[in-house]
Design an enzyme around this catalytic site. Structure first.
Site, PDB file in Angstrom:
ATOM      1  N   ASN A  13       0.861  -1.183   0.000  1.00 21.09           N
ATOM      2  CA  ASN A  13       0.000   0.000   0.000  1.00 21.09           C
ATOM      3  C   ASN A  13       0.894   1.229   0.000  1.00 21.09           C
ATOM      4  O   ASN A  13       1.511   1.545   1.010  1.00 21.09           O
ATOM      5  CB  ASN A  13      -0.892  -0.046   1.259  1.00 21.09           C
ATOM      6  N   TRP A  14       0.953   1.889  -1.143  1.00 22.95           N
ATOM      7  CA  TRP A  14       1.877   3.028  -1.278  1.00 22.95           C
ATOM      8  C   TRP A  14       1.333   4.295  -0.630  1.00 22.95           C
ATOM      9  O   TRP A  14       2.030   5.292  -0.540  1.00 22.95           O
ATOM     10  CB  TRP A  14       2.188   3.288  -2.749  1.00 22.95           C
ATOM     11  N   LYS A  15       0.064   4.282  -0.248  1.00 21.01           N
ATOM     12  CA  LYS A  15      -0.574   5.464   0.350  1.00 21.01           C
ATOM     13  C   LYS A  15      -0.346   6.689  -0.561  1.00 21.01           C
ATOM     14  O   LYS A  15      -0.390   6.528  -1.776  1.00 21.01           O
ATOM     15  CB  LYS A  15      -0.053   5.682   1.771  1.00 21.01           C
ATOM     16  N   HIS A 103      -9.552   1.215   5.081  1.00 20.69           N
ATOM     17  CA  HIS A 103      -8.265   1.379   5.775  1.00 20.69           C
ATOM     18  C   HIS A 103      -8.467   2.344   6.951  1.00 20.69           C
ATOM     19  O   HIS A 103      -9.251   3.291   6.852  1.00 20.69           O
ATOM     20  CB  HIS A 103      -7.218   1.924   4.801  1.00 20.69           C
ATOM     21  N   GLU A 105      -6.827   4.725   7.956  1.00 18.35           N
ATOM     22  CA  GLU A 105      -6.596   6.143   7.632  1.00 18.35           C
ATOM     23  C   GLU A 105      -7.819   6.751   6.958  1.00 18.35           C
ATOM     24  O   GLU A 105      -8.096   7.933   7.143  1.00 18.35           O
ATOM     25  CB  GLU A 105      -5.324   6.279   6.773  1.00 18.35           C
ATOM     26  N   GLU A 175      -5.260  -4.936  10.874  1.00 15.33           N
ATOM     27  CA  GLU A 175      -4.278  -3.870  11.000  1.00 15.33           C
ATOM     28  C   GLU A 175      -4.480  -3.116  12.309  1.00 15.33           C
ATOM     29  O   GLU A 175      -5.279  -2.171  12.368  1.00 15.33           O
ATOM     30  CB  GLU A 175      -4.425  -2.889   9.831  1.00 15.33           C
ATOM     31  N   GLY A 181       2.701   2.389  10.719  1.00 14.39           N
ATOM     32  CA  GLY A 181       3.637   3.495  10.529  1.00 14.39           C
ATOM     33  C   GLY A 181       4.400   3.880  11.779  1.00 14.39           C
ATOM     34  O   GLY A 181       5.005   4.950  11.846  1.00 14.39           O
ATOM     35  N   SER A 221       3.675  -2.025  10.281  1.00 18.78           N
ATOM     36  CA  SER A 221       5.134  -2.064  10.455  1.00 18.78           C
ATOM     37  C   SER A 221       5.759  -3.403  10.067  1.00 18.78           C
ATOM     38  O   SER A 221       6.671  -3.886  10.743  1.00 18.78           O
ATOM     39  CB  SER A 221       5.513  -1.675  11.895  1.00 18.78           C
ATOM     40  N   GLY A 242       2.896  -1.111   4.270  1.00 22.57           N
ATOM     41  CA  GLY A 242       2.876   0.301   3.908  1.00 22.57           C
ATOM     42  C   GLY A 242       4.280   0.783   3.575  1.00 22.57           C
ATOM     43  O   GLY A 242       4.799   0.527   2.487  1.00 22.57           O
ATOM     44  N   GLY A 243       4.909   1.447   4.536  1.00 25.69           N
ATOM     45  CA  GLY A 243       6.215   2.084   4.333  1.00 25.69           C
ATOM     46  C   GLY A 243       7.250   1.192   3.649  1.00 25.69           C
ATOM     47  O   GLY A 243       7.973   1.643   2.754  1.00 25.69           O
TER      48      GLY A 243
HETATM   49  P1  PGA Z   1       2.965   0.397   7.602  1.00 25.37           P
HETATM   50  O1  PGA Z   1       1.474   0.572   7.035  1.00 25.37           O
HETATM   51  O2  PGA Z   1       3.515  -0.881   7.014  1.00 25.37           O
HETATM   52  O3  PGA Z   1       3.706   1.611   7.111  1.00 25.37           O
HETATM   53  O4  PGA Z   1       2.883   0.336   9.086  1.00 25.37           O
HETATM   54  C1  PGA Z   1       0.609  -0.531   6.925  1.00 25.37           C
HETATM   55  C2  PGA Z   1      -0.724  -0.095   6.358  1.00 25.37           C
HETATM   56  O5  PGA Z   1      -1.239   0.954   6.747  1.00 25.37           O
HETATM   57  O6  PGA Z   1      -1.303  -0.786   5.492  1.00 25.37           O
END
Ligand code: PGA
Length: 261
Positions: A13-15, A103, A105, A175, A181, A221, A242-243
């Site tokens: 997930n590149w956000k 998600h 977010e 999640e 993050g 993470s 994500g990251g």
């Molecule tokens: P993260 O994000 O790996 O940067 O913690 C995961 C996500 O929100 O899907």
């Protein structure tokens, strides 16, 4: 490892990162790094921002990169006066296979409700794509000991009333919000307990067959060095990254470790 019959899915997930030029480079690089053996036993998807989708689709198709195209969100209507939104048929037309739905977010920063999550989920299914439905508890909920209640409520709101066959074919991502993050990954045993709980909720809202088939990812993470331990849990069928998915080398390393190589 995931039960036989549940093919793991590792998703990046590149956000809100990578413009289309950076996206092209990243997916080309990923294509050079992923060997056929890396993806023989698992599926991989990347979820770039909307403006990158067409470019990434073209690179994936032209170079036969073994990665499915994913999106991060969409509206639940097929068209209409919804300034700034993207409709599910637009994604389907681009060859999008997986859409992240609900998600944390989106829920936290854009006010997405359980009701909206359920509507988007159904719209994604209607257009032949696979939803990755996100559920997870906040830090406060975790400390209050209501993690499982929260997961039950979110998963039931999203999946309740769907035919068991459709539930069987979708993906749920566990999640924990406090792990996203932050560099604080859930303990593998906690991730396992939460994923097993989600599977029991699926059995209750759908049936035992759907619970046995549904793929449940862990997200929060994820890094190359915690991949193997998370993937070793019997109810963890993949990862939502994500990251660590932004750089091809790191994401390819996660995919390789997830495949047990
Ligand atoms: P993260 O994000 O790996 O940067 O913690 C995961 C996500 O929100 O899907």
């Amino acid at each position: 490892m995931a039960a036989p019959g549940r093919r793991p899915l590792v998703s990046g997930n590149w956000k809100m990162h990578h413009d289309h030029v950076q996206a092209i480079r990243t997916v080309q690089d990923l294509g050079l790094r992923l060997q056929p053996a890396d993806v023989a036993a698992l599926d991989v998807s990347v979820h770039p921002p909307f403006t990158d989708l067409r470019s990434v689709q073209t690179v994936i198709e032209d170079r036969a990169i073994p990665v499915a195209l994913g999106a991060q969100h969409c509206h639940h209507q097929d068209q209409g006066a919804f300034t700034g939104e993207v409709a599910p048929p637009m994604l389907a037309r681009l060859g999008v296979r997986y859409v992240i739905v609900g998600h944390s977010e989106r829920r936290q920063f854009f006010g997405q409700t359980d009701e909206e999550v359920a509507l988007v989920l159904r719209a994604v299914l209607r257009h032949g794509m696979t939803p990755i439905v996100c559920v997870g508890e906040s830090e406060e909920e975790r400390e209050a000991g209501v993690t499982h209640d929260r997961l039950t409520a979110q998963a039931t709101a999203a999946l309740g009333g769907l035919p068991a066959q459709q539930v069987a074919a979708l993906v749920v991502a566990y999640e924990p919000i406090w792990a996203i993050g932050t560099g604080r990954t859930a303990e593998a045993a906690d991730a396992q307990a939460a994923c097993a709980h989600i599977r029991s909720v699926v059995a209750a809202v759908a049936d035992a067959e759907a619970a046995g088939a549904v793929r449940i990812q862990y997200g929060g993470s994820v890094k190359p060095d915690n991949t193997a331990e998370l993937m070793a849990q019997p109810d963890v069928d993949g990862l939502l990254v994500g990251g660590a998915s932004l750089e091809a080398a790191t994401f390819a390393s996660i995919v390789t470790h997830a495949g047990g190589r």
